[in-house]
Design a protein around this motif. Structure first.
Motif, PDB file in Angstrom:
ATOM      1  N   LYS A 246       0.818  -1.207   0.000  1.00  0.00           N
ATOM      2  CA  LYS A 246       0.000   0.000   0.000  1.00  0.00           C
ATOM      3  C   LYS A 246       0.849   1.252   0.000  1.00  0.00           C
ATOM      4  N   GLY A 247       1.919   1.254   0.811  1.00  0.00           N
ATOM      5  CA  GLY A 247       2.804   2.418   0.882  1.00  0.00           C
ATOM      6  C   GLY A 247       3.485   2.704  -0.438  1.00  0.00           C
ATOM      7  N   ILE A 248       4.015   1.661  -1.074  1.00  0.00           N
ATOM      8  CA  ILE A 248       4.707   1.844  -2.354  1.00  0.00           C
ATOM      9  C   ILE A 248       3.737   2.315  -3.438  1.00  0.00           C
ATOM     10  N   LEU A 253       1.458   6.252  -7.043  1.00  0.00           N
ATOM     11  CA  LEU A 253       0.265   6.868  -7.643  1.00  0.00           C
ATOM     12  C   LEU A 253       0.352   8.386  -7.592  1.00  0.00           C
ATOM     13  N   ILE A 254       0.753   8.929  -6.451  1.00  0.00           N
ATOM     14  CA  ILE A 254       0.873  10.392  -6.342  1.00  0.00           C
ATOM     15  C   ILE A 254       1.880  10.919  -7.353  1.00  0.00           C
ATOM     16  N   VAL A 255       3.006  10.204  -7.513  1.00  0.00           N
ATOM     17  CA  VAL A 255       4.017  10.618  -8.500  1.00  0.00           C
ATOM     18  C   VAL A 255       3.456  10.542  -9.915  1.00  0.00           C
ATOM     19  N   LYS A 274      13.408   9.110 -12.338  1.00  0.00           N
ATOM     20  CA  LYS A 274      14.369   9.168 -11.237  1.00  0.00           C
ATOM     21  C   LYS A 274      13.663   9.363  -9.894  1.00  0.00           C
ATOM     22  N   VAL A 275      12.567  10.134  -9.916  1.00  0.00           N
ATOM     23  CA  VAL A 275      11.806  10.319  -8.677  1.00  0.00           C
ATOM     24  C   VAL A 275      11.249   8.985  -8.202  1.00  0.00           C
ATOM     25  N   LEU A 276      10.708   8.205  -9.145  1.00  0.00           N
ATOM     26  CA  LEU A 276      10.198   6.877  -8.785  1.00  0.00           C
ATOM     27  C   LEU A 276      11.321   5.976  -8.286  1.00  0.00           C
ATOM     28  N   MET A 277      12.498   6.093  -8.908  1.00  0.00           N
ATOM     29  CA  MET A 277      13.637   5.270  -8.491  1.00  0.00           C
ATOM     30  C   MET A 277      14.128   5.655  -7.096  1.00  0.00           C
ATOM     31  N   ILE A 278      13.796   6.867  -6.667  1.00  0.00           N
ATOM     32  CA  ILE A 278      14.145   7.310  -5.315  1.00  0.00           C
ATOM     33  C   ILE A 278      13.066   6.893  -4.318  1.00  0.00           C
ATOM     34  N   VAL A 279      11.798   7.128  -4.688  1.00  0.00           N
ATOM     35  CA  VAL A 279      10.685   6.906  -3.770  1.00  0.00           C
ATOM     36  C   VAL A 279      10.497   5.431  -3.440  1.00  0.00           C
ATOM     37  N   ILE A 280      10.529   4.565  -4.456  1.00  0.00           N
ATOM     38  CA  ILE A 280      10.249   3.141  -4.228  1.00  0.00           C
ATOM     39  C   ILE A 280      11.280   2.491  -3.300  1.00  0.00           C
ATOM     40  N   PRO A 281      12.594   2.646  -3.545  1.00  0.00           N
ATOM     41  CA  PRO A 281      13.562   2.071  -2.591  1.00  0.00           C
ATOM     42  C   PRO A 281      13.440   2.659  -1.191  1.00  0.00           C
ATOM     43  N   VAL A 321       7.614  13.370  -3.716  1.00  0.00           N
ATOM     44  CA  VAL A 321       6.421  13.228  -4.552  1.00  0.00           C
ATOM     45  C   VAL A 321       5.851  14.572  -4.978  1.00  0.00           C
ATOM     46  N   LEU A 322       6.288  15.658  -4.351  1.00  0.00           N
ATOM     47  CA  LEU A 322       5.786  16.986  -4.728  1.00  0.00           C
ATOM     48  C   LEU A 322       6.438  17.513  -6.002  1.00  0.00           C
ATOM     49  N   PHE A 323       7.663  17.067  -6.289  1.00  0.00           N
ATOM     50  CA  PHE A 323       8.386  17.595  -7.440  1.00  0.00           C
ATOM     51  C   PHE A 323       7.658  17.366  -8.768  1.00  0.00           C
TER      52      PHE A 323
END
Length: 435
Positions: A246-248, A253-255, A274-281, A321-323
């Protein structure tokens, strides 16, 4: 003073982990003067079962004052005064304070001195921390500790292992899980009715809602079994799995919505990837830290470190996720000046601005306001912070689903010349959006 201040801080932040389940702690070669073990809200019929085994001290001198080693219960307010007594040298050991309630001290070890078992009755309703104190200088202690705190309820005296103020949580989580399952069914109906205008992002949104519902259902079962038996019976594993997914998916989804993927463009730019590659890990790390925090408890020497890691990673994810939303707003402003579609771009721009503000409000409320509620609310009403957090999350899901629902003209609708001119003027006159 610094040492005791850090101990006070450790005890205060441990409030968020108090659940009441039967906890087993392994202490190995530890010379810390204070080791917090657990926290629990007792009613007037509180009980504490405490068992120690494999007890060993690094110094076996028979002249050691073992009355300075043992377990006690203490409220947060009382602990502040105990710290003051220590600083003013009124006492040299927390166990000497008349503000703490002795559960068991090592001078009472009889026969086989490597183990003990005791039951402590607590009739003064309040929130207590179970603490182990070792006031012997340079003496390391190893032992296994099993603690079970519960309240007796009803005429039959059934055990309730959930802390007072959290005993209604199984019903709360189940209630919200039913709401999310209902939302998932409603969303499936909407997707079927608007199937000609459905994008991939809409199916992803369905997945997020289903995972949230399953997460809440598992948490309801987890808390229900803990309430009755003191253990989760495996439901905690399912909870961690669905909480992780759920967290991932929620942050992803927000991104994706922030980038306009699927409904504005069929691809992601390199910087968005790159944002996704940062957020998911980072979400992987955050969930791992959460498991360590929940399963080890505050007695672990690295518990505070994991707590800090979790908070840091969560803040980084929330900022990251705001970027994409900011980039989409910037791109829409530039497009509005060049492509001659002022009305369409104004609608898109307004939509993403609102979403940006709502995401910030959601993050602020669930991270800051809810924590403040946990801090200031009486232990009897700790469930209110959970309800507040779930209501905020539900409102965020509803807003996202409503604003980005599949529509024939969303956000591309036909406008006449007058509306186009009016929108163009609005874009020229409005001030720069402050981010």
């Amino acid at each position: 003073m610094d040492r005791f201040s850090s101990i006070l801080f450790l005890l205060l932040i441990s409030i968020s982990i108090a659940s009441g389940e039967i906890r087993k702690s392994e202490i190995r070669s530890d010379d810390r003067p204070i080791i917090p073990l657990d926290e629990f809200g007792f009613t007037h019929t509180g009980r504490l079962e405490l068992d120690g085994s494999k007890i060993s001290l690094s110094n076996t001198n028979p002249d050691l004052d073992l009355s300075k080693v043992g377990f006690f219960l203490c409220t947060r307010d009382a602990w502040v005064h105990v710290i003051q007594q220590l600083e003013e040298e009124e006492i040299t050991c927390a166990l000497q304070s008349d503000l703490v309630k002795h559960v068991f001290t090592f001078n009472n070890l009889k026969g086989d001195k490597s183990k003990f078992s005791t039951v402590f009755t607590e009739n003064d309703a309040d929130q207590y921390s179970l603490v182990f104190a070792n006031c012997l200088q340079q003496v390391q202690i190893s032992m296994d500790v099993r603690s079970a705190m519960y309240n007796l309820e009803g005429k039959k005296g059934g055990r309730d292992y959930l802390s007072a103020g959290r005993t209604v949580l199984p019903k709360v989580y189940f209630f919200f899980s039913v709401i999310y399952f209902s939302l998932a069914a409603t969303w499936i109906y909407v997707l079927y009715k608007k199937r000609l205008t459905v994008f991939a992002i809409h199916f992803f949104m369905l997945g997020v809602v289903v995972l949230k519902a399953l997460n809440l259902l598992c948490e309801a079962e987890d808390k229900s079994y803990i309430k009755k038996t003191g253990t989760a019976h495996g439901w905690d594993v399912l909870f961690y799995i669905f909480n992780f997914l759920k967290g991932i998916t929620l942050f992803t989804l927000i991104v994706l919505i922030g980038t306009g993927w699927s409904f504005l463009k069929p691809y992601l730019q390199d910087k968005e990837k790159k944002v996704l590659m940062i957020v998911i890990p980072l979400q992987v790390v955050a969930n791992f830290a959460q498991v360590v925090i929940d399963e080890t408890g505050p007695y672990g020497q690295d518990w505070v470190t994991w707590k800090q890691i979790f908070l840091l990673v969560d803040v980084v994810c929330c900022c990251a996720v705001l970027f994409p939303i900011v980039w989409s707003i910037k791109n829409l402003r530039e497009a509005a000046k060049t492509d001659g579609k002022a009305a369409v771009n104004l609608v898109k721009l307004t939509l993403f601005r609102h979403y940006y503000i709502v995401v910030i409000c959601y993050i602020y409320f669930t991270r800051v306001v809810v924590y403040a509620l946990e801090t200031i609310t009486s232990y009897k009403y700790m469930w209110t912070s959970v309800v507040a957090s779930e209501l905020a999350t539900l409102a965020f899901y509803l807003f996202t689903g409503y604003k980005f629902r599949p529509e024939v003209h969303n956000p591309y609708f036909v406008v006449d010349d007058e509306e186009e001119e009016a929108a163009a003027e609005a874009l020229k006159l409005e001030d720069e959006f402050e981010l």
